[in-house]
Structures are given as C-alpha cells and as structure tokens.
Design a protein around this motif. Structure first.
Motif, PDB file in Angstrom:
ATOM      1  N   CYS A  62     -22.440  -7.939 -38.842  1.00  0.00           N
ATOM      2  CA  CYS A  62     -21.430  -8.886 -39.334  1.00  0.00           C
ATOM      3  C   CYS A  62     -21.788 -10.308 -38.925  1.00  0.00           C
ATOM      4  O   CYS A  62     -21.689 -11.248 -39.731  1.00  0.00           O
ATOM      5  CB  CYS A  62     -20.053  -8.524 -38.796  1.00  0.00           C
ATOM      6  N   ALA A 110      -3.371 -13.463 -42.268  1.00  0.00           N
ATOM      7  CA  ALA A 110      -4.106 -13.131 -41.044  1.00  0.00           C
ATOM      8  C   ALA A 110      -3.312 -12.279 -40.064  1.00  0.00           C
ATOM      9  O   ALA A 110      -3.875 -11.451 -39.352  1.00  0.00           O
ATOM     10  CB  ALA A 110      -4.561 -14.423 -40.352  1.00  0.00           C
ATOM     11  N   SER A 115      -3.672  -6.499 -41.910  1.00  0.00           N
ATOM     12  CA  SER A 115      -4.554  -7.073 -40.898  1.00  0.00           C
ATOM     13  C   SER A 115      -4.367  -6.373 -39.557  1.00  0.00           C
ATOM     14  O   SER A 115      -3.238  -6.057 -39.141  1.00  0.00           O
ATOM     15  CB  SER A 115      -4.253  -8.565 -40.735  1.00  0.00           C
ATOM     16  N   GLY A 160     -10.424 -13.748 -37.668  1.00  0.00           N
ATOM     17  CA  GLY A 160     -11.297 -12.985 -38.550  1.00  0.00           C
ATOM     18  C   GLY A 160     -12.146 -13.905 -39.407  1.00  0.00           C
ATOM     19  O   GLY A 160     -12.024 -15.137 -39.356  1.00  0.00           O
ATOM     20  N   THR A 161     -13.010 -13.293 -40.204  1.00  0.00           N
ATOM     21  CA  THR A 161     -13.906 -14.072 -41.067  1.00  0.00           C
ATOM     22  C   THR A 161     -13.742 -13.660 -42.529  1.00  0.00           C
ATOM     23  O   THR A 161     -14.690 -13.704 -43.305  1.00  0.00           O
ATOM     24  CB  THR A 161     -15.373 -13.884 -40.638  1.00  0.00           C
ATOM     25  N   SER A 162     -12.543 -13.284 -42.921  1.00  0.00           N
ATOM     26  CA  SER A 162     -12.308 -12.781 -44.279  1.00  0.00           C
ATOM     27  C   SER A 162     -12.602 -13.819 -45.350  1.00  0.00           C
ATOM     28  O   SER A 162     -13.090 -13.491 -46.433  1.00  0.00           O
ATOM     29  CB  SER A 162     -10.866 -12.283 -44.423  1.00  0.00           C
ATOM     30  N   ASP A 187     -16.350 -13.413 -35.162  1.00  0.00           N
ATOM     31  CA  ASP A 187     -15.043 -14.065 -35.053  1.00  0.00           C
ATOM     32  C   ASP A 187     -14.716 -14.494 -33.623  1.00  0.00           C
ATOM     33  O   ASP A 187     -13.641 -15.030 -33.369  1.00  0.00           O
ATOM     34  CB  ASP A 187     -13.927 -13.183 -35.633  1.00  0.00           C
ATOM     35  N   ASN A 211      -6.812  -2.638 -45.811  1.00  0.00           N
ATOM     36  CA  ASN A 211      -7.889  -3.318 -45.097  1.00  0.00           C
ATOM     37  C   ASN A 211      -8.802  -2.258 -44.495  1.00  0.00           C
ATOM     38  O   ASN A 211      -8.390  -1.529 -43.600  1.00  0.00           O
ATOM     39  CB  ASN A 211      -7.310  -4.201 -43.994  1.00  0.00           C
ATOM     40  N   ASN A 213     -11.270  -2.477 -42.423  1.00  0.00           N
ATOM     41  CA  ASN A 213     -11.587  -2.701 -41.010  1.00  0.00           C
ATOM     42  C   ASN A 213     -12.867  -1.972 -40.619  1.00  0.00           C
ATOM     43  O   ASN A 213     -12.935  -1.255 -39.631  1.00  0.00           O
ATOM     44  CB  ASN A 213     -10.419  -2.223 -40.132  1.00  0.00           C
TER      45      ASN A 213
END
Length: 218
Positions: A62, A110, A115, A160-162, A187, A211, A213
């Motif tokens: 990631c 978020a 989430s 997060g980095t969504s 993140d 999500n 995850n």
C-alpha cells in the motif's frame, strides 16, 4: 472497481485505472529505504503473531502505491488525485487550487460506516466541528494522532488514503521523508510532521457500502 469507474464516468473525471502493487508483486528494491525506527510498519515486520506479521508486506505494498503516485507527480510536474477502488465519485473532479501539499477528499465518510475509523473520539469530532466550505487545514482539535514512539509522535494523521490530492510540493516532501527517515505505513507516513494536511468540504467522493479493508485481510 466497476462501480468506481462508472461514477468517474458519470461525473466526467479525467482518470486512469492503474494496477497497484500487491504482496505478490512487491519489489523491495523499488524504494530501498530502511523502515522508520519505532514506526507501525516496523512493528508489523517483527510481530510475534503470524497473522499480524503477514500484514507487513500488504501494508508495504500500500505504501509503495502511494510513493509511486508521488514519483509520477514529480515526473509530470503536476498535482494528481489518488483514489482507491472502493470509493465512488459524487461530484465533478475537484481542482487543486489552494492545496499546498495534501488534500484529503473523503472526510465526510472517514468516520462513518463502513470505515474502520467509525469510532470515538473521531465520530464525535466530525459531528461537532464547524467545517468550512472548501479546502481547510486539519485543526488542532482533530483527534486522530500518530501514536507510535517514532519521530512523528503526536502529529495529525490522514484518516486513510481512500482519496486525496497530492501536489508537487507534497510529493517531494513525502519521498524525502521516506528516504531520510524511513518507510512507514502509508496513512501514518502522511502526517502533519511531513506534509501540510488539508481536506475538502463537502467531499467529492464517498465509500461504497462495503469497505473491503483489504490491508487487514490479505
């Protein structure tokens, strides 16, 4: 992925689907930097629990995806948007006008289901804070802080980095931090000690209903 693409088409975003780094394609020589001392990524690499230790390569993959974006931003000398596959566009593509380094684009979702950050004190802060319209700085009252005993202890973290905008300035700072101080979970590396953190209100994207995850499941 198809729902994400369909939403980008609907709102006429200028986008490219890019295959990401995975545990199976991870090349450790791509970013041959040491791990940040005391960081979360280092903890995964040495964890006594096999299940937790398995997350190390997934988390590193990631991170590499985010660092690849930073390299592309510098190469093309223009801001770019990073989107993960589990988000949906809900508005036209945002401008980078006024963004200094990093602008998070999914603050509205978020701290809400699905989430994994849907918990206190984050949800309470989001509901109580008086969000202005447009691009704004993460305030001191923001509760999601870096908690590992490394050089970044106490700094604000991105939730997060969504979805985010990364400028050329931000890309240079991100890669410099990784090279000089070591690799950290994406993140966690994206924190106010490295970048000027901002977010956009209202958010132009949202999470899909489920999500995945994946960094905790692969």
């Amino acid at each position: 992925m198809k729902d994400c693409v369909a939403s980008l088409e609907k709102y006429e975003w200028n986008y490219e689907v890019v295959g990401g780094v995975t545990r199976d394609t991870l090349d450790l020589d791509e970013f041959p930097f040491p791990l940040l001392e005391g960081g979360r990524l280092e903890c995964f690499s040495t964890h006594a629990n096999d299940k937790e230790r398995r997350k190390y390569e997934t988390k590193k993959s990631c991170l590499y995806n985010n660092l690849r974006l930073a390299k592309d931003v510098i190469k093309k000398n223009e801001s770019m948007i990073f989107l993960e596959h589990d988000v949906l566009a809900t508005a036209p593509m945002p401008s980078d006008k006024g963004v200094r380094d990093y602008c998070f684009l999914n603050m509205d979702g978020a701290f809400k289901p699905p989430s994994c950050l849907n918990k206190q004190p984050m949800t309470g802060w989001y509901k109580r804070h008086g969000h202005k319209l447009g691009v704004q700085t993460f305030p001191e009252s923001y509760p999601l802080k870096y908690y590992k005993k490394s050089r970044y202890l106490g700094y604000n973290l991105t939730p997060g980095t969504s979805a985010y905008i990364l400028t050329v300035s931000g890309a240079n700072k991100l890669l410099t931090a990784a090279a000089e101080f070591g690799l950290e979970q994406s993140d966690f590396l994206i924190n106010h000690g490295v970048l000027e953190l901002e977010y956009m209100n209202p958010s132009p994207v949202k999470f899909q209903k489920t999500n995945p995850n994946l960094s905790h499941k692969l």
